[in-house]
Design a protein around this motif. Structure first.
Motif, PDB file in Angstrom:
ATOM      1  N   GLU A  30     -16.918  80.419  36.230  1.00 38.87           N
ATOM      2  CA  GLU A  30     -16.789  79.574  37.424  1.00 38.87           C
ATOM      3  C   GLU A  30     -18.142  79.327  38.084  1.00 38.87           C
ATOM      4  O   GLU A  30     -18.407  78.226  38.581  1.00 38.87           O
ATOM      5  N   ILE A  31     -18.991  80.350  38.115  1.00 33.79           N
ATOM      6  CA  ILE A  31     -20.344  80.160  38.643  1.00 33.79           C
ATOM      7  C   ILE A  31     -21.075  79.100  37.830  1.00 33.79           C
ATOM      8  O   ILE A  31     -21.694  78.183  38.381  1.00 33.79           O
ATOM      9  N   ALA A  32     -21.011  79.214  36.508  1.00 30.78           N
ATOM     10  CA  ALA A  32     -21.666  78.231  35.651  1.00 30.78           C
ATOM     11  C   ALA A  32     -21.101  76.842  35.888  1.00 30.78           C
ATOM     12  O   ALA A  32     -21.843  75.859  36.012  1.00 30.78           O
ATOM     13  N   ARG A  33     -19.786  76.754  35.992  1.00 35.19           N
ATOM     14  CA  ARG A  33     -19.139  75.448  36.135  1.00 35.19           C
ATOM     15  C   ARG A  33     -19.531  74.777  37.445  1.00 35.19           C
ATOM     16  O   ARG A  33     -19.642  73.551  37.518  1.00 35.19           O
ATOM     17  N   SER A  34     -19.766  75.570  38.481  1.00 35.13           N
ATOM     18  CA  SER A  34     -20.128  74.990  39.766  1.00 35.13           C
ATOM     19  C   SER A  34     -21.491  74.317  39.723  1.00 35.13           C
ATOM     20  O   SER A  34     -21.823  73.513  40.593  1.00 35.13           O
ATOM     21  N   PHE A  35     -22.296  74.637  38.699  1.00 33.13           N
ATOM     22  CA  PHE A  35     -23.602  73.995  38.535  1.00 33.13           C
ATOM     23  C   PHE A  35     -23.639  73.097  37.299  1.00 33.13           C
ATOM     24  O   PHE A  35     -24.707  72.744  36.799  1.00 33.13           O
ATOM     25  N   GLY A  36     -22.459  72.721  36.810  1.00 33.22           N
ATOM     26  CA  GLY A  36     -22.391  71.835  35.655  1.00 33.22           C
ATOM     27  C   GLY A  36     -22.834  72.477  34.363  1.00 33.22           C
ATOM     28  O   GLY A  36     -23.322  71.798  33.459  1.00 33.22           O
ATOM     29  N   LYS A  37     -22.677  73.798  34.251  1.00 32.66           N
ATOM     30  CA  LYS A  37     -23.106  74.515  33.058  1.00 32.66           C
ATOM     31  C   LYS A  37     -21.921  75.191  32.381  1.00 32.66           C
ATOM     32  O   LYS A  37     -20.833  75.276  32.949  1.00 32.66           O
ATOM     33  N   ASN A  38     -22.166  75.684  31.176  1.00 31.26           N
ATOM     34  CA  ASN A  38     -21.124  76.285  30.365  1.00 31.26           C
ATOM     35  C   ASN A  38     -21.424  77.733  30.060  1.00 31.26           C
ATOM     36  O   ASN A  38     -22.479  78.260  30.431  1.00 31.26           O
ATOM     37  N   ILE A  39     -20.497  78.373  29.366  1.00 30.28           N
ATOM     38  CA  ILE A  39     -20.692  79.761  28.943  1.00 30.28           C
ATOM     39  C   ILE A  39     -20.397  79.909  27.458  1.00 30.28           C
ATOM     40  O   ILE A  39     -19.665  79.110  26.859  1.00 30.28           O
ATOM     41  N   ALA A  40     -20.975  80.945  26.871  1.00 35.35           N
ATOM     42  CA  ALA A  40     -20.677  81.373  25.502  1.00 35.35           C
ATOM     43  C   ALA A  40     -20.893  82.883  25.490  1.00 35.35           C
ATOM     44  O   ALA A  40     -21.980  83.359  25.168  1.00 35.35           O
ATOM     45  N   PRO A  41     -19.884  83.670  25.894  1.00 36.57           N
ATOM     46  CA  PRO A  41     -20.079  85.109  26.080  1.00 36.57           C
ATOM     47  C   PRO A  41     -20.640  85.817  24.857  1.00 36.57           C
ATOM     48  O   PRO A  41     -20.352  85.450  23.706  1.00 36.57           O
TER      49      PRO A  41
END
Length: 410
Positions: free
Chosen positions: A324-335
């Motif tokens: 959610e933190i990433a999404r709020s800045f238009g970014k993604n995740i790949a754990p």
């Protein structure tokens, strides 16, 4: 995908929705950070699920975290290799915050294990890895209680499978030709469409490391072909100047993701590398455990892609909060999840509900590896795809016989 296109796509696909407090509507939020909208576990599970015990057991050569409810139902996770050095912290500081408590209050229990009794003074991977291991086992328990996969308790399902890449961890033990041939065999066996290779020397870059990297990367591209996606992981090997030079070389060879070019603590240095390259997606975060740091890494464009480890970072919910933190800045995740054993299980459930999961996901495949008989299902990739189990809990069932010879640790 070009980095500029990657950033544009994630910004367009990002929805900056308001989310409920992670710890429920009746409790005050402790931060302004975005939170995952978790369904009300008290509504999903009508009766209390009291935790009778939390035990660290050793069996099959592995440490296992076992949470047992009053009715005898078990929630289980295999522990990662860090736990062997952290068991005293787990038993001395963490377990007491879960035993005797209602498992439906899991978000609050995780928060208490961090805040209370000055536990926060131990903050970092050691503390959060212990908390995360218990949290993951409790999720397994809750899923088994309601006979549902964990992801159905986390939110809306957005995928039932994901595409994988194959990792190779070699940094010069074998020749470049041997490594590339091994990768080619693994691609053929799994149907995967991507690989991740190691560049640099891991937190150092000797002249020999430099020569190997500059010869190795073009060889990987040449032998595997243009259709194969290549990710490169430096594990903090470079100074910013070296990272920029290597980054340009990776771009020239069509590498898609550059992971942790500089020491993970050197935010300014990594940001300099990220700013200097134009095609690579900059990734990192596996060493990080502070949600505030993840927010800063995203907000200040240190990384384009956040890679929190599900265990190191404190479990499934905190992994989703990083998303959610990433999404709020238009970014993604790949754990970060380089596993092909039961340690992969919590990632399945995060992946099932996470809308901003990016790219191919990591899988470790051993050629001619023996399939263990003490758990099921066998963890396999077919046609480059990992299916997410829909069975109750985390999706791993253990042979009951292994507990008869299990040794209690401590």
């Amino acid at each position: 995908m070009q980095r500029r296109q990657f950033l544009q796509n994630t910004l367009m696909g990002s929805s900056l929705l308001a989310h409920k407090d992670l710890f429920g509507q009746n409790q005050r939020s402790t931060s302004d950070l975005p939170n995952w909208q978790l369904p009300d576990l008290h509504k999903a599970i009508s009766d209390p699920v009291l935790i009778r015990s939390v035990e660290l057991l050793k069996t099959q050569g592995q440490l296992m975290l076992v949470v047992t409810a009053q009715d005898g139902t078990r929630g289980i996770t295999q522990c990662n290799e860090r736990m062997q050095n952290l068991s005293s912290l787990l038993k001395g500081l963490i377990i007491e915050h879960f035993t005797g408590k209602d498992a439906r209050d899991l978000p609050m229990l995780v928060d208490n294990a961090y805040r209370l009794n000055s536990n926060y003074k131990y903050a970092g991977m050691p503390l959060w890895n212990c908390i995360g291991s218990v949290e993951i086992a409790v999720w397994d328990l809750l899923g088994k209680q309601v006979k549902k996969p964990v992801y159905q308790l986390l939110g809306q399902t957005v995928r039932t499978n994901y595409d994988v890449y194959i990792s190779d961890f070699d940094r010069g033990t074998d020749t470049a030709d041997v490594v590339v041939d091994r990768l080619a065999q693994k691609l053929a066996a799994t149907g995967a469409k991507g690989v991740k290779i190691k560049v640099g020397g891991r937190m150092q870059n000797t002249p020999e490391d430099e020569r190997r990297t500059r010869a190795f990367v073009p060889l990987v591209r040449k032998k595997l072909g243009d259709s194969i996606t290549i990710y490169a992981d430096a594990n903090g090997s470079y100074t910013p100047e070296e990272g920029i030079r290597i980054g340009h070389m990776l771009e020239d060879n069509g590498v898609a993701i550059f992971e942790e070019p500089c020491n993970f603590e050197d935010e300014d240095g990594i940001r300099r590398v990220n700013k200097a390259i134009t095609k690579l997606v900059m990734a990192g975060g596996e060493q990080d455990t502070s949600l505030y740091r993840f927010e800063r890494l995203a907000r200040t464009d240190v990384y384009d892609l956040l890679q929190a480890d599900v265990y190191y970072n404190g479990g499934i919910l905190r992994g989703l909060q990083v998303a959610e933190i990433a999404r709020s800045f238009g970014k993604n995740i790949a754990p970060h999840t380089p596993k092909s054993d039961p340690l992969i299980a919590p990632f399945w459930h995060l992946a099932a509900v996470c809308p901003n999961l990016y790219g191919l996901q990591e899988f470790v495949y051993e050629l001619n590896g023996k399939v263990p008989s003490w758990y099921e299902p066998a963890i396999r990739v077919q046609n480059g795809v990992m299916q997410i189990p829909s069975t109750p809990g985390l999706g791993i069932n253990y042979d009951d016989q292994i507990w008869k010879s299990a040794e209690r640790v401590g």
